[in-house]
Design a protein around this motif. Structure first.
Motif, PDB file in Angstrom:
ATOM      1  N   LYS A  73       7.941   4.377  -3.765  1.00 19.15           N
ATOM      2  CA  LYS A  73       8.752   3.041  -3.347  1.00 19.15           C
ATOM      3  C   LYS A  73       9.347   2.813  -4.803  1.00 19.15           C
ATOM      4  O   LYS A  73       8.549   2.377  -5.593  1.00 19.15           O
ATOM      5  CB  LYS A  73       7.776   1.819  -2.778  1.00 19.15           C
ATOM      6  CG  LYS A  73       8.429   0.760  -2.711  1.00 19.15           C
ATOM      7  CD  LYS A  73       7.307  -0.427  -2.033  1.00 19.15           C
ATOM      8  CE  LYS A  73       7.955  -1.680  -1.901  1.00 19.15           C
ATOM      9  NZ  LYS A  73       7.447  -2.849  -2.084  1.00 19.15           N
ATOM     10  N   TYR A 105       3.412   4.509  -5.860  1.00 13.84           N
ATOM     11  CA  TYR A 105       3.235   5.817  -5.220  1.00 13.84           C
ATOM     12  C   TYR A 105       2.572   5.327  -3.753  1.00 13.84           C
ATOM     13  O   TYR A 105       1.691   4.349  -3.596  1.00 13.84           O
ATOM     14  CB  TYR A 105       2.257   6.515  -5.747  1.00 13.84           C
ATOM     15  CG  TYR A 105       1.807   8.050  -5.059  1.00 13.84           C
ATOM     16  CD1 TYR A 105       2.861   9.200  -4.991  1.00 13.84           C
ATOM     17  CD2 TYR A 105       0.662   7.827  -4.426  1.00 13.84           C
ATOM     18  CE1 TYR A 105       2.543  10.030  -4.441  1.00 13.84           C
ATOM     19  CE2 TYR A 105       0.455   9.126  -3.743  1.00 13.84           C
ATOM     20  CZ  TYR A 105       1.267  10.118  -3.667  1.00 13.84           C
ATOM     21  OH  TYR A 105       0.942  11.189  -2.973  1.00 13.84           O
ATOM     22  N   GLU A 106       3.334   6.086  -2.609  1.00 16.61           N
ATOM     23  CA  GLU A 106       2.869   5.482  -1.328  1.00 16.61           C
ATOM     24  C   GLU A 106       2.142   6.825  -0.658  1.00 16.61           C
ATOM     25  O   GLU A 106       3.041   7.878  -0.685  1.00 16.61           O
ATOM     26  CB  GLU A 106       3.792   4.920  -0.379  1.00 16.61           C
ATOM     27  CG  GLU A 106       4.445   3.637  -0.932  1.00 16.61           C
ATOM     28  CD  GLU A 106       5.652   3.356  -0.064  1.00 16.61           C
ATOM     29  OE1 GLU A 106       6.424   4.126   0.332  1.00 16.61           O
ATOM     30  OE2 GLU A 106       5.542   1.986   0.440  1.00 16.61           O
ATOM     31  N   GLU A 107       0.999   6.784  -0.293  1.00 19.86           N
ATOM     32  CA  GLU A 107       0.408   7.817   0.275  1.00 19.86           C
ATOM     33  C   GLU A 107       0.948   8.104   1.794  1.00 19.86           C
ATOM     34  O   GLU A 107       1.018   7.131   2.456  1.00 19.86           O
ATOM     35  CB  GLU A 107      -1.207   7.897   0.242  1.00 19.86           C
ATOM     36  CG  GLU A 107      -1.747   8.329  -1.089  1.00 19.86           C
ATOM     37  CD  GLU A 107      -3.312   8.502  -1.088  1.00 19.86           C
ATOM     38  OE1 GLU A 107      -3.697   9.237   0.008  1.00 19.86           O
ATOM     39  OE2 GLU A 107      -3.796   7.933  -1.746  1.00 19.86           O
ATOM     40  N   GLU A 108       1.092   9.368   2.053  1.00 19.32           N
ATOM     41  CA  GLU A 108       1.402   9.595   3.449  1.00 19.32           C
ATOM     42  C   GLU A 108       0.270   9.709   4.065  1.00 19.32           C
ATOM     43  O   GLU A 108      -0.624  10.441   3.810  1.00 19.32           O
ATOM     44  CB  GLU A 108       2.320  10.685   3.442  1.00 19.32           C
ATOM     45  CG  GLU A 108       3.695  10.687   2.699  1.00 19.32           C
ATOM     46  CD  GLU A 108       4.504  12.005   3.308  1.00 19.32           C
ATOM     47  OE1 GLU A 108       4.291  12.554   4.281  1.00 19.32           O
ATOM     48  OE2 GLU A 108       5.492  12.165   2.354  1.00 19.32           O
ATOM     49  N   ILE A 109      -0.015   9.084   5.305  1.00 19.65           N
ATOM     50  CA  ILE A 109      -1.080   9.293   6.310  1.00 19.65           C
ATOM     51  C   ILE A 109      -0.785  10.179   7.332  1.00 19.65           C
ATOM     52  O   ILE A 109       0.019   9.833   8.114  1.00 19.65           O
ATOM     53  CB  ILE A 109      -1.414   7.717   6.736  1.00 19.65           C
ATOM     54  CG1 ILE A 109      -1.987   6.753   5.677  1.00 19.65           C
ATOM     55  CG2 ILE A 109      -2.671   7.913   7.693  1.00 19.65           C
ATOM     56  CD1 ILE A 109      -2.184   5.440   5.862  1.00 19.65           C
ATOM     57  N   ASN A 110      -1.392  11.159   7.555  1.00 16.06           N
ATOM     58  CA  ASN A 110      -1.272  12.272   8.580  1.00 16.06           C
ATOM     59  C   ASN A 110      -2.327  12.147   9.556  1.00 16.06           C
ATOM     60  O   ASN A 110      -3.388  11.823   9.397  1.00 16.06           O
ATOM     61  CB  ASN A 110      -1.260  13.641   8.094  1.00 16.06           C
ATOM     62  CG  ASN A 110       0.088  13.844   7.070  1.00 16.06           C
ATOM     63  OD1 ASN A 110       1.141  13.180   7.483  1.00 16.06           O
ATOM     64  ND2 ASN A 110      -0.100  14.492   6.137  1.00 16.06           N
TER      65      ASN A 110
END
Length: 67
Positions: free
Chosen positions: A2, A62-67
């Protein structure tokens, strides 16, 4: 990632053209940084942080991707 560059430019009171000129880039290039279409090289990133009176790591999150 972001990008917070636009937020910090608004808070600084500087015009985008002033910032672009100080970085030695075009206004379009600055818009690409703000929109996340490209990233500034490290030397320009540090200069940008100095101009905006903030830390380099405040300019991006930093934005973590949630899978």
């Amino acid at each position: 990632m972001k990008c917070n560059i636009g937020k910090y430019i608004e808070e600084s009171g500087f015009k985008r053209s002033f910032i672009a000129n100080k970085l030695g880039i075009t206004g379009r290039h600055l818009v690409k940084y703000i929109n996340g279409e490209s990233y500034p090289p490290v030397p320009k990133l540090f200069l940008l942080a100095k101009l905006l009176n903030t830390k380099v790591d405040d300019l991006y999150e930093y934005e973590e991707e949630i899978n």
